[in-house]
Design a protein around this motif. Structure first.
Motif, PDB file in Angstrom:
ATOM      1  N   UNK A  46       0.812  -1.206   0.000  1.00  0.00           N
ATOM      2  CA  UNK A  46       0.000   0.000   0.000  1.00  0.00           C
ATOM      3  C   UNK A  46       0.847   1.259   0.000  1.00  0.00           C
ATOM      4  N   UNK A  47       0.269   2.284  -0.587  1.00  0.00           N
ATOM      5  CA  UNK A  47       0.916   3.582  -0.635  1.00  0.00           C
ATOM      6  C   UNK A  47       0.982   4.191   0.755  1.00  0.00           C
ATOM      7  N   UNK A  48       2.122   4.840   1.062  1.00  0.00           N
ATOM      8  CA  UNK A  48       2.279   5.528   2.337  1.00  0.00           C
ATOM      9  C   UNK A  48       2.450   7.038   2.129  1.00  0.00           C
ATOM     10  N   UNK A  49       3.427   7.396   1.300  1.00  0.00           N
ATOM     11  CA  UNK A  49       3.702   8.820   1.094  1.00  0.00           C
ATOM     12  C   UNK A  49       4.480   8.988  -0.203  1.00  0.00           C
ATOM     13  N   UNK A  59       2.249  13.868  -0.610  1.00  0.00           N
ATOM     14  CA  UNK A  59       0.993  13.130  -0.536  1.00  0.00           C
ATOM     15  C   UNK A  59       1.132  12.052   0.529  1.00  0.00           C
ATOM     16  N   UNK A  60       0.051  11.804   1.257  1.00  0.00           N
ATOM     17  CA  UNK A  60       0.079  10.816   2.331  1.00  0.00           C
ATOM     18  C   UNK A  60      -1.215  10.011   2.347  1.00  0.00           C
ATOM     19  N   UNK A  64      -1.567   7.983   8.006  1.00  0.00           N
ATOM     20  CA  UNK A  64      -0.254   8.468   8.441  1.00  0.00           C
ATOM     21  C   UNK A  64      -0.168   9.991   8.396  1.00  0.00           C
ATOM     22  N   UNK A  65      -1.189  10.620   7.829  1.00  0.00           N
ATOM     23  CA  UNK A  65      -1.199  12.082   7.742  1.00  0.00           C
ATOM     24  C   UNK A  65      -1.025  12.689   9.135  1.00  0.00           C
ATOM     25  N   UNK A  66      -0.084  13.625   9.256  1.00  0.00           N
ATOM     26  CA  UNK A  66       0.182  14.258  10.540  1.00  0.00           C
ATOM     27  C   UNK A  66       1.177  13.517  11.416  1.00  0.00           C
ATOM     28  N   UNK A  81      11.767   9.289   5.198  1.00  0.00           N
ATOM     29  CA  UNK A  81      10.423   9.181   5.749  1.00  0.00           C
ATOM     30  C   UNK A  81      10.557   9.236   7.265  1.00  0.00           C
ATOM     31  N   UNK A  82      10.197  10.365   7.826  1.00  0.00           N
ATOM     32  CA  UNK A  82      10.195  10.512   9.276  1.00  0.00           C
ATOM     33  C   UNK A  82       8.864  10.004   9.792  1.00  0.00           C
TER      34      UNK A  82
END
Length: 121
Positions: A46-49, A59-60, A64-66, A81-82
């Motif tokens: 799956x897409x993360x960012x 894009x997120x 995981x947004x925020x 990717x933090x």
């Protein structure tokens, strides 16, 4: 030959943080959309960012947004990717990928081999 090499994965307690790195060779990351994806056992990738090569828009996925932040260092040709406030459901193998067109699709052209992230509860 394009190579994407991820690092920074590991075991962390819930609520903790990790920073993943993706060092690129054979391509210039500022000329590609760079994405992070993940795949947990028994689940689809799956897409993360992602960070777009045009303008650097990010894009997120909603979950995981925020909490996660994608960034890039053109001088080091590396994408990061933090990941903060990690949850057990974030546990997966995380992959770095590069593509000229796609953003959230899992059909990117180039892929790294992945790095394991395990979040304990």
């Amino acid at each position: 030959q394009v190579q994407l090499v991820e690092s920074g994965g590991g075991l962390v307690q819930a609520g903790g943080s990790l920073r993943l790195s993706c060092a690129a060779a054979g391509l210039t990351i500022s000329s590609y959309t760079m994405g992070w994806f993940r795949q947990a056992p028994g689940k689809e990738r799956e897409f993360v960012a992602a960070i777009a090569w045009t303008g650097g828009s990010t894009y997120y996925r909603d979950s995981v947004q925020g909490r996660f932040t994608i960034s890039r260092d053109a001088a080091k040709n590396t994408v990061y990717l933090q990941m903060n406030r990690l949850r057990p459901e974030d546990s997966a193998v995380y992959y770095c990928a590069a593509d000229k067109i796609r953003v959230t699709s899992t059909t990117y052209q180039y892929w790294g081999q992945g790095t394991q992230v395990t979040v304990s509860s």
